[in-house]
Design an enzyme around this catalytic site. Structure first.
Site, PDB file in Angstrom:
ATOM      1  N   HIS A 129      30.198 -15.266  -1.331  1.00  0.00           N
ATOM      2  CA  HIS A 129      31.288 -14.344  -1.648  1.00  0.00           C
ATOM      3  C   HIS A 129      31.934 -14.670  -3.004  1.00  0.00           C
ATOM      4  O   HIS A 129      32.358 -13.765  -3.727  1.00  0.00           O
ATOM      5  CB  HIS A 129      32.315 -14.388  -0.517  1.00  0.00           C
ATOM      6  CG  HIS A 129      33.456 -13.465  -0.743  1.00  0.00           C
ATOM      7  ND1 HIS A 129      33.286 -12.106  -0.924  1.00  0.00           N
ATOM      8  CD2 HIS A 129      34.787 -13.692  -0.861  1.00  0.00           C
ATOM      9  CE1 HIS A 129      34.457 -11.550  -1.127  1.00  0.00           C
ATOM     10  NE2 HIS A 129      35.382 -12.488  -1.104  1.00  0.00           N
ATOM     11  N   ASP A 168      36.096  -3.970  -6.379  1.00  0.00           N
ATOM     12  CA  ASP A 168      37.324  -4.778  -6.403  1.00  0.00           C
ATOM     13  C   ASP A 168      37.233  -5.820  -7.513  1.00  0.00           C
ATOM     14  O   ASP A 168      36.170  -6.057  -8.092  1.00  0.00           O
ATOM     15  CB  ASP A 168      37.618  -5.420  -5.039  1.00  0.00           C
ATOM     16  CG  ASP A 168      36.444  -6.224  -4.492  1.00  0.00           C
ATOM     17  OD1 ASP A 168      35.744  -6.865  -5.284  1.00  0.00           O
ATOM     18  OD2 ASP A 168      36.235  -6.194  -3.263  1.00  0.00           O
ATOM     19  N   LYS A 191      41.349  -2.725  -5.817  1.00  0.00           N
ATOM     20  CA  LYS A 191      41.379  -2.493  -4.364  1.00  0.00           C
ATOM     21  C   LYS A 191      42.464  -3.349  -3.709  1.00  0.00           C
ATOM     22  O   LYS A 191      42.669  -4.496  -4.093  1.00  0.00           O
ATOM     23  CB  LYS A 191      40.009  -2.869  -3.773  1.00  0.00           C
ATOM     24  CG  LYS A 191      39.928  -2.832  -2.253  1.00  0.00           C
ATOM     25  CD  LYS A 191      38.542  -3.237  -1.761  1.00  0.00           C
ATOM     26  CE  LYS A 191      38.492  -4.684  -1.324  1.00  0.00           C
ATOM     27  NZ  LYS A 191      37.186  -5.073  -0.754  1.00  0.00           N
ATOM     28  N   ARG A 193      43.418  -4.603   0.231  1.00  0.00           N
ATOM     29  CA  ARG A 193      43.004  -4.546   1.641  1.00  0.00           C
ATOM     30  C   ARG A 193      44.246  -4.425   2.502  1.00  0.00           C
ATOM     31  O   ARG A 193      45.148  -5.257   2.449  1.00  0.00           O
ATOM     32  CB  ARG A 193      42.191  -5.791   2.032  1.00  0.00           C
ATOM     33  CG  ARG A 193      41.662  -5.698   3.454  1.00  0.00           C
ATOM     34  CD  ARG A 193      40.578  -6.705   3.748  1.00  0.00           C
ATOM     35  NE  ARG A 193      39.298  -6.375   3.147  1.00  0.00           N
ATOM     36  CZ  ARG A 193      38.451  -5.464   3.623  1.00  0.00           C
ATOM     37  NH1 ARG A 193      38.745  -4.760   4.702  1.00  0.00           N
ATOM     38  NH2 ARG A 193      37.307  -5.235   3.015  1.00  0.00           N
ATOM     39  N   ASP A 217      28.184  -4.597  -4.424  1.00  0.00           N
ATOM     40  CA  ASP A 217      29.085  -5.533  -3.739  1.00  0.00           C
ATOM     41  C   ASP A 217      28.252  -6.663  -3.158  1.00  0.00           C
ATOM     42  O   ASP A 217      27.031  -6.529  -3.014  1.00  0.00           O
ATOM     43  CB  ASP A 217      29.840  -4.798  -2.615  1.00  0.00           C
ATOM     44  CG  ASP A 217      31.235  -5.373  -2.379  1.00  0.00           C
ATOM     45  OD1 ASP A 217      31.476  -6.524  -2.805  1.00  0.00           O
ATOM     46  OD2 ASP A 217      32.065  -4.685  -1.770  1.00  0.00           O
TER      47      ASP A 217
HETATM   48  C1  R5P Z   1      35.484  -8.303  -0.391  1.00  0.00           C
HETATM   49  O1  R5P Z   1      36.053  -8.992  -1.219  1.00  0.00           O
HETATM   50  C2  R5P Z   1      33.993  -8.187  -0.331  1.00  0.00           C
HETATM   51  O2  R5P Z   1      33.392  -8.406  -1.553  1.00  0.00           O
HETATM   52  C3  R5P Z   1      33.578  -6.838   0.213  1.00  0.00           C
HETATM   53  O3  R5P Z   1      34.040  -5.837  -0.670  1.00  0.00           O
HETATM   54  C4  R5P Z   1      34.173  -6.577   1.570  1.00  0.00           C
HETATM   55  O4  R5P Z   1      34.118  -7.719   2.345  1.00  0.00           O
HETATM   56  C5  R5P Z   1      33.448  -5.459   2.263  1.00  0.00           C
HETATM   57  O5  R5P Z   1      34.016  -5.278   3.523  1.00  0.00           O
HETATM   58  P1  R5P Z   1      34.204  -3.828   4.137  1.00  0.00           P
HETATM   59  O6  R5P Z   1      32.868  -3.165   4.101  1.00  0.00           O
HETATM   60  O7  R5P Z   1      34.695  -4.092   5.547  1.00  0.00           O
HETATM   61  O8  R5P Z   1      35.234  -3.133   3.331  1.00  0.00           O
END
Ligand code: R5P
Length: 312
Positions: A129, A168, A191, A193, A217
């Protein structure tokens, strides 16, 4: 030193591909589950003095796959393995890498410590990540990337007016690598969350009007990030159509529905996780077996992995 390859239950198909590529038959691990849910491991053959590789991506069900890996490593150590390397192309729990609002756990650090406590001596992971996570582990991490494979897979499907989009701020380095490999411009979304299932997108940095977005991503979990990104891009007059590329397709909960609602996106994922195919959601899965087998062969022979590693 003899090479032994073992697989937990997380992704037998990937373990099979790696074993075929290496020409090494997998060692049986006698994984069993007791009626109360406890896992029992009993290695089927001697691994004493061996260079052991445990294939187990730490994806859903994350707590089960993690415990299996810990027990596999423990059993190998007690059986006299000389060196234990975890091959976990996806490592769960890594998104919780700091305390955002206080009184929270930092799961990334704890999981790293647990792998160390199970005497794993090396980890081979793919597109963690964040790159700084390498430093959380009490042993060396060989951080590979699926970006070159995924970029080449999607390249023929991209029109000239494509813009690479990081959904993001945390994904900017990854997106820069796609943009550089594909020779395309980059846009970045801001972005926020709101919950594990919901995100909102504020501003867009970069020129997206009239361009087709390639959203990249490290992972797609619920699909909320991709959905919110596409909505924001549409409002900013992106051209019709969207391509989505991610290394790890967790596709949890309603992810398939959310992605379908984007109107037949070009979707390319790696096979780091054993997610069952969904006939309603066409996608291409790019195999990591050859890359991982190459990494294992080099590690076993103490050869450099430099050209396979993430350098960003
Ligand atoms: C977040 O920082 C990750 O890079 C992904 O963008 C995220 O985990 C994706 O999760 P979801 O599909 O639930 O939005």
């Amino acid at each position: 030193m003899k090479l032994s390859l073992l697989s937990g239950s997380a992704h037998p198909a990937l373990a099979r591909t790696i074993s075929q590529q290496l020409g090494v038959a997998p060692t049986s691990d006698g994984l069993q589950r007791f009626p109360d849910g406890e896992v029992h491991v009993e290695i089927g053959e001697s691994v004493r003095g061996h260079d052991v590789y445990l294939v187990q991506p730490l994806g859903p069900p994350v707590n089960d796959t993690l415990i299996e890996l810990l027990l596999l490593a423990d059993a190998c150590r007690r059986a006299g393995a000389a060196r234990i390397t975890a091959i976990a192309p996806y490592v769960g729990y890594m998104r919780q890498d700091r305390r955002v609002s206080g009184r929270e756990s930092v799961s990334a650090r704890l999981i790293a410590d647990l792998l160390g406590a199970a005497t794993i001596q090396r980890l081979v992971a793919v597109d963690l990540h964040a790159q700084a996570l390498e430093g959380f582990f009490p042993f060396p991490v060989e951080h590979l990337s699926a970006v070159p494979l995924l970029a080449e897979a999607v390249r023929p499907e991209l029109p000239k007016n494509t813009v690479v989009v990081s959904p993001d701020l945390g994904g900017v380095r990854l997106a820069e690598r796609y943009a550089s490999m594909l020779g395309l411009p980059l846009a970045i979304l801001h972005k926020t969350r709101l919950s594990p299932y919901q995100v909102s997108v504020g501003g867009i940095v970069g020129e997206v009007r009239g361009r087709m977005p390639l959203i990249v991503d490290d992972m797609i979990s619920t699909g909320a990030t991709v959905e919110a990104a596409y909505k924001a891009l549409s409002l900013a007059d992106c051209s019709a159509g969207v391509a989505v590329v991610a290394t790890h397709g967790l596709l949890s909960g309603a992810a398939a529905d959310r992605l379908q609602a984007l109107g037949k996106p070009t979707l390319v994922l790696s096979d780091s996780l054993a997610v069952p195919a969904d006939p309603t959601l066409p996608m291409r899965r790019i195999g990591l077996g050859a890359l991982l087998a190459d990494a294992i062969a080099r590690l076993h022979e103490d050869k450099s992995l430099a050209e396979l590693l993430v350098h960003a």
